[in-house]
Design a protein around this motif. Structure first.
Motif: not given
Length: 164
Positions: A139-143, A145-162
């Motif tokens: 459960x900790x590994x999954x959590x 992974x999900x948090x890391x996925x949101x952070x990376x997705x948010x970082x990639x999304x903001x990078x494309x916007x710029x």
């Protein structure tokens, strides 16, 4: 139940021993005596042919008994009875010792069974704790992974916007 079986077995052993077998008196044949009682005393080589009064007294004090006389049979039976009584007493003592050892072994067996049951419960608890621990790690590994996925997705999304 074990006590009844052990006592029955002991009784069978005592009754089946050959010491209980007694020969009937009708089968015993007396041995004929070849010399008369008066000739059983032999004079000394240097003395006269008539027996001395001391020799006669010693002969009278030790009566001549036939090998299979009723007195000897009674004595032999009394000795056999005494042997049987001591044998029975020894067997009773040994049976009591065996019963005590059996009770001690049963108590020790119950203590070991209780200890075995306690150890079995401990093994089950440890196995379920291990399963719960592995579930928590998953459960900790999954959590993470999900948090890391949101952070990376948010970082990639903001990078494309710029870039626009």
């Amino acid at each position: 139940m074990q006590r009844v079986v052990s006592r029955t077995f002991g009784l069978i052993l005592v009754l089946s021993s050959p010491a209980w077998a007694v020969e009937p008196t009708s089968q015993i044949t007396p041995i004929p005596q070849t010399q008369p009682v008066a000739n059983s005393i032999k004079p000394a080589p240097n003395s006269s042919t008539t027996p001395t009064p001391q020799a006669i007294k010693t002969n009278e004090s030790a009566p001549l008994v036939e090998p299979n006389s009723p007195a000897q049979l009674a004595q032999k039976k009394a000795e056999d009875d005494l042997k049987m009584k001591t044998l029975v007493k020894n067997q009773e003592v040994r049976m009591q010792q065996l019963e005590k050892a059996n009770l001690d072994a049963l108590a020790h067996n119950q203590a070991l069974q209780l200890k075995n049951d306690n150890l079995g419960v401990q093994v089950q608890v440890l196995q379920s704790e291990r399963t719960a621990q592995l579930f928590m790690y998953g459960a900790a590994t999954l959590a993470i992974g999900v948090i890391l996925g949101f952070v990376l997705a948010g970082y990639i999304y903001t990078k494309r916007r710029r870039q626009w």
